[in-house]
Each structure stands twice: as C-alpha cells, then as structure tokens.
Scaffold this motif. Structure first.
Motif: not given
Length: 800
Positions: A82-88, A92-96, A113-114
């Motif tokens: 989960i932590a290294f999933h590309p989509k995640l 995480l990089d997006q700011r909303g 995927d989860m």
C-alpha cells in the motif's frame, strides 16, 4: 521334675518368640519398603507436573508465536504494497487541487486495489488510508473523512475525536500497534480492535502526509488461540517490544490488571524463552471465592518483531489432580498399613506354625526329653535333625546300590513311556540311577520275537527268558553306541540308543538292524520284527521316540512278521487329512460371489487333483472333503440371501446330493453343478441390482450436489460400501467418474443461476456446493474456457 519341665516350656516359649519376632519384623520391612519408595516418588510428582506444564505452555506459546508472526509478516507485506503504491504516492503529493473527476477516478481505482490486497489476512477487520492535507479517509469499501469515520463507523470508547487524531492519525508512527480497545462500529456493536498505524510516506518523519491504518479484530486472534492444541485454562498475553500489553484472553479485569502489574515490575522485562512463578491473589476456578493461588508463567519472545507471548495459569489448577491423588494415596497408605500390620502378624504366625509343629515333632520323635538336649533355637534343632536324615540317606543309597540294576531298569521303563518328568531330571538323578548319556541324540528300537520254534520246541517262561537273554547280549555286542535294554513284555525288548553327534547315525543303525536279524536268523533260528524310530534331540523327547517305534511296529499286521519297519517310511502310508485350506475356501467363495464359474471350475479341479490324483486320500477322508466343500455352498447361499430351491432344485434333503454319489468323480461333478447354478443366479441378480444401485447413486448426487461436503467418501458411507469399490462400480456402469458427474451437475446449476438470477458469484458458489468463488471460478474456467462473470456478461448480451 516339675521345675525342669517348667523351665523347658519357658525356654521353648522364648525360642518360639525369637523366631516369631524375626518373621514379623521381616514382613514389616517388606511392607514398609514400597510405602517408603511410594512416598519418595509422590514428592516428585508436583515438580514433574510443573515441569511438564511449563514445557507444554512453552510449546503452545511457540506455536502461537509462529502463527501470529506469520500473520504480522503478511501485514508488513500489505503495508509495503500500500505504502509504495504509485497511485497512493501521487495522491499524497497532491494538495487538494486538480481535476475533481480525475481525483475521484484515482480514489476509486486505489480503493479497488486496497480491496484486493486486504483479503490476504483473516486477522484484518478493516484498513484505510488517511490524507492529512484533505482529511480524506479511503478504505476498500468507502471514501469519507476522519470525523465521519470516528463518529459513525469506528468510535473508540476510551479516545475522543481529538485524541484519536493526535494519537493515531497525525503523529509519525513506524509499525505502531495501539493496544486492544473497545470501539463501536456503525451498527452499534461493541468490538475490541488492535490498531496498526504506519505513517506515510514511509521514513518521512518531518513531513507526514498521511497514515495507513489496519484494524485487527481481537476476536479473530482469540478464536485462533482457542483452536491451538494445549490452550485450556491458561491466560495468554501479547506484549509489544516496549512491554505494553497489546491484548489478553483474561476474563477477569481484576486478575488481568494484577498479572499486567506483575509483568511490569519484572527487572529487565521478559525476553527470550523461559518460565517463572509468583504469588497471585486471583480466584481459582472451582476452588471458591477469595482463595489465593500461585501463578505459573511461561513466556517466549519473537525475534521478528520483539513481541513477547506470555501464558499464565493457576498452579492449583495444574496440581488439582495431583493433590487429589495425594489425598487418596495417603488414605490408602494408612489403610494398607493398618491392614498390612494385621496381615504381617497373620503371615508370620502362619509361617511359624509349621516350624513350631516341626520342633514338637522333633522333640517327640528325636528323644529330646530335657532342656540340656535342646540346641540354642529351633533352626539349629532342625539343622541337626536334617543332618541325621542325610546320614540315613547315605545308608539308604548303599542299600539301593545293591539293587541298582533293578532300579535302573524300572527307571528306564518309566522314562521311555513318559512317566518321568524328563525336563526336571538332573545329572545327580541320572548318576543315582547309574544312567549316563554321552550326547543329546536318542532313538528307540523295539525287538519283537516272532518265532524261535526252530531254536527251542518248548514254549515255557524259562525258554522265553533264555531267548530274551540271548537277544539282549547279541544286541549289546553288535550295537556300537551307548544303549540300554528294557524288557517290556515276554516277547518284546526295547533298546534306548544314545547316538553320538555327527553324520552317519542312520547308516550305522541300519547296519546294526541287518546284522542283528542275520545273526538271530542264522545262529539262533529266530525270527524278529524290528521297528526303528526317528532320531530326536533331548531327554524329554525319548517318549516321542518310543511312541514312534510303537507306531511303526503296529504296521507289522500289514507288512507281516520278520520285517524291519522304520517310522520314517510307515508314516507316509495313507493320508490322514485332505487339502482344502481356509485360504482356498475363501478364494472359491469370493469367485463364486462374482458369478465367475470359469474360475470356480478351475479351483475345484485343482482341489480334486491334489487330493485324489496327487495324494493318497482314503475314501472316508474323501467324503469328509466333499461334505466340507458342500458346506461352503451353504455358507454362500446364506451370505447372499439366495433361496435354496434355486440351486438345489427343490431337493428336500440337499445332503443326499453328495451322499448318494458312489465315486469321487460323481461327487465333484455334483459340486460343480451346484456352483454353476449358484453363479447363474448371482449373475441374474447382479444385473437388476446394478441398475437400481446406479440410479440411487445418481439421485443421491442430484439431491446433495449443493453440499460442499459431498464427496466419494460421503457417498460410500451412505451406501455402506468401500470408496474404491463404489468408484470402480460407477465408472464401469456409466463410463464416467463420480467426481466428473458431481462437477457437471454443479456447473449446470451454476450456468442456470448465472443466466436467471442476480446473485453474486460467491453466493452462487455456495448454492452449488463450492466453499468460495475461487474454487468455482477455477473449475468453471477449466470446463468452459471463461470465468463465471464473463459467461454472465455473454448471456446478458445475447438476451439484450
């Protein structure tokens, strides 16, 4: 005089008392020895039970450790995925900001995927990802915010919403496990959960963008522990690397707190593997309220995550049976000591009484009439008397030696007839009888004087005695081996031959027989019949040698007088039994049960050939054989429930079928005819029965194919058959395997439900006999080339 008599009585009483005390003290020592040993062993029981309990608890904890470590490893792997999933990472990089539709698509894809990842571990009740910037929570089933999640789905009873965010979601956590806590789910159910938290991105301590949270249902772990062999009255604790109790199986909060308080006070904590004890105050089950109980603690630490698994059990529970046994043992020992004392007194008195009587007999018969004549005690008196008896025995031996020949002859006569216990004979016994054997090989010859009329015309006892004397001396002169002659009857002499070890004994015996017959015939004009036994080893088999010689001599009525009869030869005359072993009867009956008359006839021909063509069976034994074979037919009719008139053709007395036959050929033909009719009846009944049985099996599968437990073994138990036999019968009758038939029924039902209902694949799998949709999908794809979902889509497309 009266004073001397009184003194003698007092002295005798003192001596009896001393012997009696010796006996009773000896019995008491024998009684107390096992009691003492038993007391020693009982003191070891508690230590052994504790050691065994600790070993058992440690082994159980090792199993718990391996199981939970395996599940925790799966959780670590899930966290990495989960932590290294590309989509995640992108989310995480997006700011909303960004395209809302695109963000929604990313959320939905990531949630799918989860969902796939979360199914790998049955411990996981739920999991979600928290995004700090947007306060969004994504789980495999939904997208929400942290406040909604806390208030409506997973409400911690001991944490406020602010505490929940500050302690669980916002701080940096690396593989953090929050201890099991009560929470309320969306339906209002109270459950206990262990919360696992991993901050995102992994390794970023300063800029925490989110958290991956896994909820572990404590009930799943508790049920797993309950299924592990060995867990009974123990309380199991799981501590993390810092010594914090993550969960326990304790039912009593007070007891739980007491044990946890004790574990925290231990110097250096628990590490490695070991066991210890401490004084607890908890209630012992079944022991009443308020009783203190020592606790036994076993623990082991995992090298994978540093967790420590602790087992705590009341010592009184472990030793309850031992304590009960000890109480019973003490009671029994006390009773045994009391009864044993009485028995010891009785046995001592009983064994002393013969000594007392013997002493009185010695006193009365040995001429002891004063105290001066008494030795110091009864044993010395008996010793003196026995010494006197030995002296008299020597005198008796001297007298017997004068009659040694008569004694030896009488002894040998009883020996060869089996009237002496040969196994109990000793060298001293044989020396006393003046009998000496050079080896352990023996044979017996019987010499019958058939006719000596040419040597002497008189038939008086004197002439018979003279002839026996001549025959005995000639035999001793010609016989090279050690031998003893015994006059058995007026016209019969037995010779017990002690043969030396080595080869050639039979040849020398034949030479002796030939020389003896030749000399008695030519020099003394006497006709002899001689029987010779086989050679046997051991004094106890001398009787067997004699019986063989007598048996061989009985054939003189067939062979005539003036003959030599060897037991080795005459035992072959005639056959005393017939060949029809149990194995062959079983084989014959099994072949007949299958209706195979060809093989039945082969077996009957073999029996006839062995008994009547190859062997020398008598007519009487032949009749017994055929009646035995006829009884096999009756057994078959009973076991197969076949009417007798179908085989015996309404014969009122079936035994007459065999008894009226005059020859063996007629008897075997009648037996063959009976078996042929029996096989024909079996084949007719088998055809109808097979069709009915196949229909019943097919109906049974049609009724139970939806049961996932349906198997070949279940069908075999239902029909009372062997599983291998049932499988072979179905394959031979229908040309298909039972498993293929079950699969086809299930797939047909599955296709119908896919086309006609809106049930999910998992629900359809359970209705058609599969425990999960995975098994159904694998079988369906193998048979149809497509998955159930693809099949449903194709059917909907066609109907549309």
């Amino acid at each position: 005089m009266q004073g001397r008599l009184k003194g003698w009585k007092q002295l005798a009483a003192d001596r009896r008392k001393s012997v009696f005390l010796t006996l009773i003290i000896s019995y008491m020592i024998i009684l107390l020895l096992p009691v003492t040993l038993g007391g020693f062993f009982y003191t070891r029981i508690e230590a052994i039970m504790i050691e065994n309990a600790n070993s058992s608890n440690t082994a159980m904890l090792e199993q718990v450790k391996r199981t939970i470590d395996s599940r925790m490893k799966e959780i670590d792997q899930l966290t990495q995925q989960i932590a290294f999933h590309p989509k995640l990472l992108r989310m995480l990089d997006q700011r909303g900001d960004g395209d809302a539709e695109q963000n929604l698509t990313s959320f939905i894809d990531f949630m799918g995927d989860m969902s796939r990842y979360s199914k790998v571990n049955s411990f996981i009740a739920d999991s979600y990802v928290y995004f700090n910037n947007s306060d969004i929570v994504l789980s495999p089933k939904m997208k929400t915010d942290s406040h909604t999640l806390y208030q409506g789905i997973y409400n911690y009873q001991n944490l406020t919403y602010d505490q929940y965010k500050k302690q669980i979601l916002l701080p940096y956590h690396s593989r953090f496990f929050n201890p099991s806590e009560e929470m309320t789910d969306g339906q209002g159910n109270s459950i206990r959960m262990i919360t696992y938290v991993q901050s995102l991105p992994i390794g970023e301590k300063e800029h925490v963008a989110g958290a991956f949270v896994i909820l572990i249902n404590e009930k799943q772990i508790t049920e797993m522990l309950a299924n592990i062999q060995g867990i009974g009255d123990e309380t199991v604790f799981i501590l993390d690397a810092d010594g914090t109790v993550l969960m326990s199986t304790a039912e009593n909060d007070q007891e739980n707190g007491e044990i946890i308080s004790y574990l925290k006070k231990l110097d250096g904590g628990l590490s490695g593997k070991g066991s210890l004890e401490y004084a607890g105050t908890g209630q012992v089950k079944g022991q009443g309220q308020g009783l203190a109980s020592d606790m036994m603690v076993a623990y082991t630490t995992s090298s994978q995550n540093g967790w420590t698994y602790v087992s705590v059990v009341h010592k009184a529970i472990v030793l309850s049976q031992v304590n009960a046994i000890k109480m019973w043992a003490i009671t029994v020992v006390m009773i045994c000591l009391a009864a044993g004392g009485v028995v010891c007194y009785y046995m001592a008195y009983r064994h002393y009484r013969p000594i007392r009587d013997l002493v009185h007999a010695v006193v009365r018969g040995g001429g002891t009439n004063s105290t001066a004549a008494f030795p110091k005690n009864e044993f010395e008196l008996i010793k003196e008397k026995v010494h006197t008896l030995f002296e008299k025995e020597k005198d008796l031996e001297t007298t017997l030696s004068r009659h040694a020949l008569v004694v030896r002859t009488e002894f040998l006569s009883r020996l060869i007839r089996g009237h002496v216990d040969a196994a109990a004979l000793t060298e001293q016994d044989l020396d006393f009888m003046n009998v000496h054997f050079e080896s352990g090989l023996f044979a017996v010859l019987l010499l019958d004087i058939d006719d000596f009329s040419e040597f002497s015309q008189q038939n008086t006892e004197r002439e018979w005695a003279l002839m026996r004397f001549i025959l005995s001396n000639v035999s001793v002169e010609l016989l090279e081996h050690k031998s003893y002659l015994i006059e058995m009857e007026r016209d019969r002499i037995a010779i017990l031959v002690n043969l030396p070890t080595g080869d050639g004994c039979d040849t020398r015996m034949e030479a002796f027989v030939d020389n003896l017959k030749d000399m008695m015939d030519k020099r003394f004009k006497t006709k002899l019949s001689i029987s010779v036994s086989d050679v046997h080893e051991g004094i106890e088999r001398i009787q067997e040698c004699y019986n063989e010689a007598v048996f061989a001599m009985a054939y003189k009525m067939i062979k005539g007088q003036n003959t030599v009869l060897y037991y080795e030869d005459v035992q072959k005359f005639g056959q005393s039994t017939y060949y029809y072993p149990m194995e062959m009867e079983v084989q014959l009956m099994n072949v007949a049960r299958s209706g195979d008359f060809v093989n039945v006839e082969k077996i009957l021909n073999r029996i006839y050939e062995v008994n009547f063509q190859s062997g020398g069976i008598t007519p009487e034994m032949g009749k017994c054989l055929f009646f035995d074979m006829f009884s096999s037919v009756l057994k078959l009719l009973g076991s197969l429930n076949i009417e007798h008139n179908l085989v015996f053709n309404d014969e009122s007395d079936p035994v007459r079928i065999i008894s009226k036959c005059a020859t063996a050929e007629q008897m075997v033909d009648q037996i063959k005819r009976l078996y042929k009719q029996l096989c024909e009846v079996v084949q007719e009944e088998r055809t109808d029965h097979g069709e009915q049985l196949h229909r019943k099996m097919t109906d049974y599968m049609q009724e139970h194919f939806h049961d996932s437990m349906l198997s070949l073994t279940m069908m075999a138990d239902h029909f009372g058959m062997n599983a291998s036999y049932l499988s072979a019968f179905y394959k031979n009758y229908s040309g298909r395997n039972v498993s293929d038939e079950m699969t086809e029924m299930r797939l047909n039902a599955c296709k119908r439900l896919l086309a006609e209902s809106t049930l999910t694949v998992s629900e359809i799998a359970q209705q058609v006999g599969y425990s999960s949709n995975i098994g159904l999908t694998r079988v369906f794809k193998k048979a149809e080339g497509i998955t159930p979902g693809q099949y449903r889509s194709a059917m909907n497309h066609e109907s549309g």
